[in-house]
Every structure is written in C-alpha cells, then in structure tokens.
Design a protein around this motif. Structure first.
Motif, PDB file in Angstrom:
ATOM      1  N   GLN A 197      60.820  71.571  71.889  1.00 19.58           N
ATOM      2  CA  GLN A 197      59.995  72.011  73.278  1.00 19.58           C
ATOM      3  C   GLN A 197      58.520  73.027  73.013  1.00 19.58           C
ATOM      4  O   GLN A 197      57.897  72.448  73.809  1.00 19.58           O
ATOM      5  N   ASN A 198      58.876  73.716  72.389  1.00 22.49           N
ATOM      6  CA  ASN A 198      57.350  74.624  71.986  1.00 22.49           C
ATOM      7  C   ASN A 198      56.410  73.962  71.336  1.00 22.49           C
ATOM      8  O   ASN A 198      55.289  73.740  71.454  1.00 22.49           O
ATOM      9  N   LEU A 199      57.171  73.224  70.222  1.00 22.01           N
ATOM     10  CA  LEU A 199      56.595  72.070  69.995  1.00 22.01           C
ATOM     11  C   LEU A 199      55.965  71.208  70.267  1.00 22.01           C
ATOM     12  O   LEU A 199      54.434  70.834  69.624  1.00 22.01           O
ATOM     13  N   LEU A 200      56.319  70.472  71.455  1.00 21.77           N
ATOM     14  CA  LEU A 200      55.730  69.788  71.714  1.00 21.77           C
ATOM     15  C   LEU A 200      54.403  69.805  72.751  1.00 21.77           C
ATOM     16  O   LEU A 200      53.863  69.328  72.693  1.00 21.77           O
ATOM     17  N   THR A 201      55.414  70.912  72.842  1.00 22.76           N
ATOM     18  CA  THR A 201      54.186  71.797  74.254  1.00 22.76           C
ATOM     19  C   THR A 201      52.788  72.349  72.712  1.00 22.76           C
ATOM     20  O   THR A 201      51.517  72.043  73.305  1.00 22.76           O
ATOM     21  N   ALA A 202      52.962  72.954  72.244  1.00 18.29           N
ATOM     22  CA  ALA A 202      51.751  72.622  71.618  1.00 18.29           C
ATOM     23  C   ALA A 202      51.157  72.092  70.878  1.00 18.29           C
ATOM     24  O   ALA A 202      49.938  72.130  71.002  1.00 18.29           O
ATOM     25  N   ILE A 203      51.347  71.007  70.551  1.00 20.66           N
ATOM     26  CA  ILE A 203      51.017  69.574  69.880  1.00 20.66           C
ATOM     27  C   ILE A 203      50.363  69.110  70.909  1.00 20.66           C
ATOM     28  O   ILE A 203      49.058  68.732  70.788  1.00 20.66           O
ATOM     29  N   LYS A 204      50.911  68.921  72.836  1.00 22.02           N
ATOM     30  CA  LYS A 204      50.354  68.650  72.802  1.00 22.02           C
ATOM     31  C   LYS A 204      48.889  69.296  74.131  1.00 22.02           C
ATOM     32  O   LYS A 204      47.829  69.072  74.261  1.00 22.02           O
ATOM     33  N   SER A 205      49.109  70.664  73.751  1.00 25.42           N
ATOM     34  CA  SER A 205      47.931  71.906  74.096  1.00 25.42           C
ATOM     35  C   SER A 205      46.831  71.550  72.968  1.00 25.42           C
ATOM     36  O   SER A 205      45.576  72.044  73.207  1.00 25.42           O
ATOM     37  N   LEU A 206      47.125  71.251  71.609  1.00 26.93           N
ATOM     38  CA  LEU A 206      46.215  71.006  70.985  1.00 26.93           C
ATOM     39  C   LEU A 206      45.175  69.789  71.640  1.00 26.93           C
ATOM     40  O   LEU A 206      43.471  69.877  71.072  1.00 26.93           O
ATOM     41  N   ASP A 207      45.986  68.913  72.360  1.00 25.15           N
ATOM     42  CA  ASP A 207      44.566  67.503  72.148  1.00 25.15           C
ATOM     43  C   ASP A 207      44.361  68.201  73.864  1.00 25.15           C
ATOM     44  O   ASP A 207      43.379  67.794  74.337  1.00 25.15           O
ATOM     45  N   ASP A 208      44.440  69.571  74.512  1.00 19.24           N
ATOM     46  CA  ASP A 208      43.782  69.806  75.615  1.00 19.24           C
ATOM     47  C   ASP A 208      42.322  70.443  75.282  1.00 19.24           C
ATOM     48  O   ASP A 208      41.652  70.717  75.757  1.00 19.24           O
ATOM     49  N   ASP A 209      42.747  70.421  73.705  1.00 21.15           N
ATOM     50  CA  ASP A 209      41.058  71.253  72.799  1.00 21.15           C
ATOM     51  C   ASP A 209      40.080  69.576  72.452  1.00 21.15           C
ATOM     52  O   ASP A 209      40.638  69.107  71.554  1.00 21.15           O
ATOM     53  N   LYS A 210      38.982  69.128  73.606  1.00 18.28           N
ATOM     54  CA  LYS A 210      38.947  68.022  73.550  1.00 18.28           C
ATOM     55  C   LYS A 210      37.773  67.999  72.019  1.00 18.28           C
ATOM     56  O   LYS A 210      37.937  66.518  71.382  1.00 18.28           O
ATOM     57  N   GLN A 211      37.229  68.851  71.125  1.00 14.15           N
ATOM     58  CA  GLN A 211      36.679  68.559  70.075  1.00 14.15           C
ATOM     59  C   GLN A 211      37.613  68.588  69.093  1.00 14.15           C
ATOM     60  O   GLN A 211      37.878  67.513  67.858  1.00 14.15           O
ATOM     61  N   TYR A 212      39.412  69.196  69.010  1.00 11.63           N
ATOM     62  CA  TYR A 212      40.029  68.619  68.379  1.00 11.63           C
ATOM     63  C   TYR A 212      40.611  67.287  68.075  1.00 11.63           C
ATOM     64  O   TYR A 212      40.626  66.954  67.856  1.00 11.63           O
ATOM     65  N   LEU A 213      41.012  67.060  69.704  1.00 12.53           N
ATOM     66  CA  LEU A 213      41.329  65.572  69.793  1.00 12.53           C
ATOM     67  C   LEU A 213      40.062  64.843  69.221  1.00 12.53           C
ATOM     68  O   LEU A 213      40.828  63.475  68.656  1.00 12.53           O
ATOM     69  N   ALA A 214      39.463  64.850  69.421  1.00 15.37           N
ATOM     70  CA  ALA A 214      38.056  64.172  69.147  1.00 15.37           C
ATOM     71  C   ALA A 214      38.073  64.571  67.228  1.00 15.37           C
ATOM     72  O   ALA A 214      37.681  62.633  67.172  1.00 15.37           O
ATOM     73  N   ASN A 215      38.281  65.503  67.079  1.00 15.37           N
ATOM     74  CA  ASN A 215      38.477  65.253  65.498  1.00 15.37           C
ATOM     75  C   ASN A 215      40.274  64.300  64.580  1.00 15.37           C
ATOM     76  O   ASN A 215      39.861  63.628  64.519  1.00 15.37           O
ATOM     77  N   ARG A 216      40.546  64.653  65.537  1.00 14.01           N
ATOM     78  CA  ARG A 216      42.116  63.454  66.135  1.00 14.01           C
ATOM     79  C   ARG A 216      41.721  62.042  65.519  1.00 14.01           C
ATOM     80  O   ARG A 216      42.334  61.317  64.714  1.00 14.01           O
ATOM     81  N   ARG A 217      41.145  61.795  66.534  1.00 17.02           N
ATOM     82  CA  ARG A 217      41.005  60.734  66.729  1.00 17.02           C
ATOM     83  C   ARG A 217      39.816  59.661  65.817  1.00 17.02           C
ATOM     84  O   ARG A 217      40.366  58.662  65.487  1.00 17.02           O
ATOM     85  N   LEU A 218      38.878  60.792  65.093  1.00 20.53           N
ATOM     86  CA  LEU A 218      38.579  60.222  63.941  1.00 20.53           C
ATOM     87  C   LEU A 218      38.561  59.946  62.744  1.00 20.53           C
ATOM     88  O   LEU A 218      38.813  59.301  61.881  1.00 20.53           O
ATOM     89  N   GLN A 219      39.599  61.364  62.829  1.00 14.37           N
ATOM     90  CA  GLN A 219      40.782  60.684  61.429  1.00 14.37           C
ATOM     91  C   GLN A 219      41.700  60.120  61.500  1.00 14.37           C
ATOM     92  O   GLN A 219      41.776  59.495  60.523  1.00 14.37           O
TER      93      GLN A 219
END
Length: 426
Positions: free
Chosen positions: A138-160
């Motif tokens: 559950q903690n890892l699930l929360t961590a992965i989802k919270s990374l996407d709250d960082d919109k710059q991180y999310l944009a970079n992941r989508r770019l990858q």
C-alpha cells in the motif's frame, strides 16, 4: 582499493580521515526487465522496514538510535540496462564521540545491521509477514501515485513513454507500475528476494577511516555465494526514429509543463563523453546556459528551462514551465538554441564559465561521502576509473569545435505538454 570477495561480489574501499562518519553502500545489480522492476521495488520496501530481530519500523528505528543516530535506507535506481537495489548506512566514527561505552565499534555494528536486513528478514513460517507485506504494498502504491502529483515528474514520465514506446523497461519508473503492484503476492516477493541474493551482482563500497582488514572481516560473516555474471553493457543503445513523437494531456495546472526528448548517442565510454557533458551544461544544464538566458530571461517565455544528459541511455531531456499558448514559440526558440550550437556559435567566455561551473560542482562532490559512494558503482559498471587530475585535463581540453560536433548529433525525438485544457490551447 578494489577487492574481489566472491565471483560477482566486489568491495571498493575509500580510506579517508576527511569525514566524521563512515558510509556504507551495498548495491544489488540485475538486468533491467519490465516484469521485475515492480517486484524489486516492493522487495526493497519490505526489507527496509523489518528484520527478524527488529520486526517493526519502531524497533528498527530504536536500533538506529542506539547506534548514535545512524542512518539507514533502501532505494531503487535505474541505470541504463541495469536495475539497482541500494542499501545505505552511515554511522558516526566513534573516535569523534565524547562518550562511547560499547564494546563493538559502530562500523561493525552498522555492517551487522545490514547483514540482518539482508539475510535475516522477518519470515514467519518461511514467508514475508503478511501484515508487513500488505502495508508496504500500500505504501508503494501511495508513493507511485504521489509521484504523479508532481506535474513536472508526470510530464517527464509521459515523455519517456513516448520516447521508448515498445520498451516498457526503459519507459517505466524505477518504482514500477501500479497494475503489476496490485497483482504481486508475498510469495512472488519471496521468489524475487531469493533470486536477488543468488544472482545479482553485488557491489559493496565503504568510505571513511577504516582499514581493508576490518571491512573484509565484517563481510566474512555474510553468507555471500559465487554468482555467474554476464558482463553485458550497462548502456541502452537504440535507433532514432524518423518522426518526432508528440503528446499532450490536460491536467489542473496553471503552468504548463513542456518537455522535449532528444537522442544524443554518446555514452559514458565514448571519446566525446566530456564534450557531451560540456555541451549539456552550455545548452541548458547550468544557470549560465543558453536555455536559461535566452528562453527564460531574454524572451521571458518560460518560468524555468533546463536540460539534462543521461550517458547510460544516450538521451538529452529539456524541461520547461510555460504558458500553454506559447508552446510553439518555446519549441521554436529551444530549437534555435540547439541550431546555434550546431553552427558552433558558442562564445569562448561562455565555454570558460561553463567549464568552471562543472569543475566547482565536481570539487564540491568530493566533500560528500554519498556522492563518492555513488560514483564507485558507475565506475564498477562501466569499468572506467579516472583520477581527478585526468578528468580536469579532459575538461580543460574541450573546445568549441568539440561541443559543436556533439550538438550536431542531437536529434529531437519526442515532445510532451501537460496543460490546463482548451482555454490554453495553441
């Protein structure tokens, strides 16, 4: 000082009186595969929180407190074609403590703690503790989802994901993905654990005022076995595409995130590697760079604009925060900065300033035990070690023509914009 402990198990020691702590790092390195990334990330979470002797996070924290505030953590890292589970521990060198009553020095106690985490985990009835497993999943699930709250991180992941379509291991975060995570069982993780202990390359590194004899004596009690390793390259090499991949998404953002990905097919072992480092610093990697001065300062088209170079994947990324209606202008002006460097338009003054900033950053890194430890793994994977003096000579030798030659190999491959919706459309 470099030692072979077993087949596939190495030790690097940096003896120094520079620090008041002793830093320990243990890297478990496996080939990067999409199917294993999530399981390895979850295994790291589970191992970090409990051992047979310290079955809860509280018990583990108390032990660290008893070790005069030692630090301990496990993280996961992607490096080119490799996935790394990294354990770190830092203990005070007790000669700097006013009162130290323990019989066993803190370095040996730190090594014993790492041994307990790795080889004596909490395995009631031969399985990972169900409550611990469920909580950490559950903690890892929360961590992965919270990374996407960082919109710059999310944009970079989508770019990858755009850049590495059809290559999920390269596109995925080092933490894995939520779909796979939901399907993993405690039995799966136990299999991943045994596989890691039996098959991963293991790189132990220590920095501080300790002797090789002490480190090797501490490692002797670890049940490490020989392992068969294929000495495959850590570099991910890929064919560039004829067309630029473009993507965008709508999200509740005031400031749009525009990210660009380029192929820069120069790797850590290439003759032009240093020139590529200088190119990135001049293009967007420092506050002196063309992107910073021309896109952000002069044109006022971006809240921020920077570039980063990955010599393990042969990629160059540009990150920027913009008003979405300016997207086409920003892409154009970024392209102009690259074209200028491809024409060799780099002033000797800027080249000198960029080199000075790179040297300062390198020298500052020498004051960080963690930076020293991390650089040892890069050397181990790439079989490249370089004294500071050699590095400085290579940096000093880079010319405008060298940087131009690197710039001419840079090709735009993907663009991605995360923006606020129709009202911001081009």
């Amino acid at each position: 000082m470099h030692f072979r402990i077993r087949d596939g198990v190495t030790l690097d020691l940096l003896p120094t009186k520079q620090f008041k702590t002793i830093g320990i790092k243990v890297d478990f390195v496996a080939p990067l595969t999409a199917t294993a990334i999530t399981a390895r990330a979850l295994l790291a979470q589970v191992l970090e929180t409990s051992t047979a002797a310290y079955p809860t996070q509280t018990a583990l924290a108390r032990q660290l407190s008893r070790l005069y505030g030692a630090s301990f953590g496990i993280s996961v890292v992607k490096l080119g074609t490799k996935h790394v589970i990294r354990l770190t521990c830092s203990v005070v060198d007790e000669q700097y403590l006013d009162q130290f009553a323990d019989q066993t020095p803190l370095f040996e106690q730190g090594m014993a703690l790492l041994k307990a985490v790795l080889f004596e985990p909490l395995l009631p009835n031969g399985q990972f503790d169900p409550a611990t497993f469920t909580q950490q999943r559950q903690n890892l699930l929360t961590a992965i989802k919270s990374l996407d709250d960082d919109k710059q991180y999310l944009a970079n992941r989508r770019l990858q994901e755009l850049l590495f379509t059809g290559q999920p291991a390269q596109a995925m975060s080092a933490l894995g993905d939520t779909t796979t995570l939901g399907e993993l069982t405690a039995t799966d993780i136990l299999g991943t654990y045994h596989d890691m202990l039996a098959n991963d390359a293991i790189h132990v590194a220590v920095v501080g005022d300790v002797t090789a004899d002490r480190v090797q004596a501490a490692l002797e009690s670890w049940p490490l076995t020989d392992r068969q390793l294929t000495d495959d390259s850590p570099y991910y090499r890929w064919e560039k595409r004829a067309d630029v991949q473009a993507g965008d998404d709508v999200a509740p953002v005031v400031q749009a995130k525009l990210n660009l990905a380029y192929q820069l097919p120069i790797y850590r072992d290439d003759a032009d590697f240093m020139a590529a480092v200088v190119f990135n610093a001049a293009f967007g990697g420092t506050p002196l760079s063309l992107l910073f001065t021309n896109v952000r300062e002069k044109a006022s088209l971006a809240y921020y604009a920077s570039s980063s170079y990955n010599p393990f994947t042969g990629t160059l990324g540009v990150q920027s925060g913009i008003q979405a209606e300016n997207q086409e202008r920003v892409v154009a002006i970024i392209g102009e900065q690259l074209a200028a460097m491809q024409r060799g338009e780099l002033s000797p003054e800027l080249l000198a300033e960029v080199k000075a900033s790179l040297l300062n950053a390198r020298l500052a890194g020498l004051d960080s035990p963690q930076r020293k430890l991390v650089s040892l793994l890069n050397s181990e994977l790439t079989h490249l070690t370089e004294p500071l003096k050699t590095w400085q000579e290579k940096l000093a030798a880079v010319t405008v023509a060298d940087v131009q030659r690197v710039a001419q190999q840079v090709t735009l491959q993907a663009t991605y914009c995360l923006h606020g919706g129709a009202q911001h459309a081009n």
